[in-house]
Design an enzyme around this catalytic site. Structure first.
Site, PDB file in Angstrom:
ATOM      1  NE  ARG A 161       6.520  -1.328   9.568  1.00 51.95           N
ATOM      2  CZ  ARG A 161       5.375  -0.795   9.020  1.00 51.95           C
ATOM      3  NH1 ARG A 161       5.070   0.260   8.074  1.00 51.95           N
ATOM      4  NH2 ARG A 161       3.785  -0.827  10.285  1.00 51.95           N
ATOM      5  NE  ARG A 174      -4.655  -0.852   9.725  1.00 53.90           N
ATOM      6  CZ  ARG A 174      -3.625  -0.356   9.055  1.00 53.90           C
ATOM      7  NH1 ARG A 174      -3.393   0.790   8.684  1.00 53.90           N
ATOM      8  NH2 ARG A 174      -1.894  -0.306   9.808  1.00 53.90           N
ATOM      9  NE  ARG A 186       1.348  -4.336  11.261  1.00 56.47           N
ATOM     10  CZ  ARG A 186       2.303  -4.050  10.411  1.00 56.47           C
ATOM     11  NH1 ARG A 186       3.195  -5.022  10.252  1.00 56.47           N
ATOM     12  NH2 ARG A 186       1.519  -3.056   9.527  1.00 56.47           N
ATOM     13  NE  ARG A 205       6.558  -4.284   5.901  1.00 45.79           N
ATOM     14  CZ  ARG A 205       5.525  -3.841   6.391  1.00 45.79           C
ATOM     15  NH1 ARG A 205       4.800  -2.710   5.092  1.00 45.79           N
ATOM     16  NH2 ARG A 205       4.449  -3.840   7.246  1.00 45.79           N
ATOM     17  CE  LYS A 212      -2.536  -0.794   3.543  1.00 46.94           C
ATOM     18  NZ  LYS A 212      -2.035  -2.562   3.893  1.00 46.94           N
TER      19      LYS A 212
HETATM   20  P1  AMP Z   1       1.283   1.035   8.483  1.00 46.14           P
HETATM   21  O1  AMP Z   1       1.775   1.128   8.735  1.00 46.14           O
HETATM   22  O2  AMP Z   1      -0.463   1.455   8.183  1.00 46.14           O
HETATM   23  O3  AMP Z   1       1.050  -0.300   8.215  1.00 46.14           O
HETATM   24  O4  AMP Z   1       0.411   1.033  10.192  1.00 46.14           O
HETATM   25  C1  AMP Z   1       1.129   0.590  11.382  1.00 46.14           C
HETATM   26  C2  AMP Z   1       0.651   0.948  12.778  1.00 46.14           C
HETATM   27  O5  AMP Z   1       0.188   2.021  12.701  1.00 46.14           O
HETATM   28  C3  AMP Z   1      -0.685  -0.228  12.999  1.00 46.14           C
HETATM   29  O6  AMP Z   1       0.104  -1.533  13.333  1.00 46.14           O
HETATM   30  C4  AMP Z   1      -1.410   0.441  13.466  1.00 46.14           C
HETATM   31  O7  AMP Z   1      -0.776  -0.461  15.550  1.00 46.14           O
HETATM   32  C5  AMP Z   1      -1.620   1.484  13.283  1.00 46.14           C
HETATM   33  N1  AMP Z   1      -2.491   2.357  12.528  1.00 46.14           N
HETATM   34  C6  AMP Z   1      -1.885   3.227  11.416  1.00 46.14           C
HETATM   35  N2  AMP Z   1      -3.040   3.051  10.858  1.00 46.14           N
HETATM   36  C7  AMP Z   1      -4.072   3.241  12.198  1.00 46.14           C
HETATM   37  C8  AMP Z   1      -5.860   2.971  12.215  1.00 46.14           C
HETATM   38  N3  AMP Z   1      -6.092   3.572  10.439  1.00 46.14           N
HETATM   39  N4  AMP Z   1      -5.559   3.108  12.949  1.00 46.14           N
HETATM   40  C9  AMP Z   1      -5.592   2.094  14.283  1.00 46.14           C
HETATM   41  N5  AMP Z   1      -4.314   1.984  14.023  1.00 46.14           N
HETATM   42  C10 AMP Z   1      -3.404   2.569  12.683  1.00 46.14           C
END
Ligand code: AMP
Length: 187
Positions: A127, A88, A138, A125, A13
């Site tokens: 990270r 989300r 996740r 990845r 994404k």
């Molecule tokens: P991402 O970079 O989108 O994979 O997000 C990394 C982490 O940020 C996720 O595992 C969540 O803990 C948190 N996160 C990101 N976007 C959201 C969202 N819209 N709602 C809740 N937690 C989020």
């Protein structure tokens, strides 16, 4: 254009959002990036969010919405945007609809990838929040909370399915086709 990019963790994404935003001069709104920024800056919100992120759990809606609203308030009214990592869950989707209007989203692109590929990509990845335990968490959070959004947006006729398997270029091209033709891409 106002669009949402949906898909499991590891579907690409972030990478695809950047490419699409360059191609269409859209503002890239990644709640993951906004949250990581808040953690790095050491704000109260960042301190509160960190534990949830480290465990692969969703950060509470109130925190994410506050951060997103702050960012949306800075954008010019005619600037299009692409949401990456938001919504989300269904309650975030409802909050978004209430904020920007129910019928102002043009497309929801759904990047599809099967479970084997998801695991392989996430493990590669590397990270900080990509340990095996956190990845599995996740994924289960994704299945329970985020996947229902596919049905939510499909019912509203907004979903564009895009196969996330392939090179960055191949997926980018499919994604562009899916939003310019307005129909479902190869999947
Ligand atoms: P991402 O970079 O989108 O994979 O997000 C990394 C982490 O940020 C996720 O595992 C969540 O803990 C948190 N996160 C990101 N976007 C959201 C969202 N819209 N709602 C809740 N937690 C989020």
């Amino acid at each position: 254009m106002q669009a949402v990019l949906l898909g499991p963790p590891g579907a690409g994404k972030g990478t695809q959002a950047e490419r699409l935003c360059q191609a269409h001069s859209l503002l890239h709104l990644s709640t993951g990036d906004l949250l990581r920024g808040a953690v790095t800056a050491g704000t109260d919100l960042g301190v509160e969010a960190k534990g949830f992120m480290d465990r692969g759990e969703l950060v509470p809606d109130s925190l994410v919405l506050a951060l997103l609203e702050e960012r949306l308030a800075k954008k010019t009214s005619d600037e299009g945007f692409l949401l990456d990592g938001f919504p989300r869950n269904v309650s975030q989707a409802e909050a978004l609809a209430a904020k920007i209007g129910d019928d102002t989203i043009d497309h929801v692109v759904y990047l599809k990838l099967d479970d084997d590929q998801i695991l392989q990509r996430l493990l590669k990845r590397g990270r900080k929040d990509d340990t095996e335990e956190v990845i599995l968490n996740r994924l289960s959070v994704y299945r329970a909370e985020t996947e229902p959004l596919v049905a939510y947006y499909r019912e509203r006729g907004l979903i564009r399915d895009v196969d996330a398997l392939g090179t960055v270029e191949e997926v980018h091209k499919r994604l562009l086709d899916s939003i310019t033709t307005g129909g479902a891409a190869s999947c």
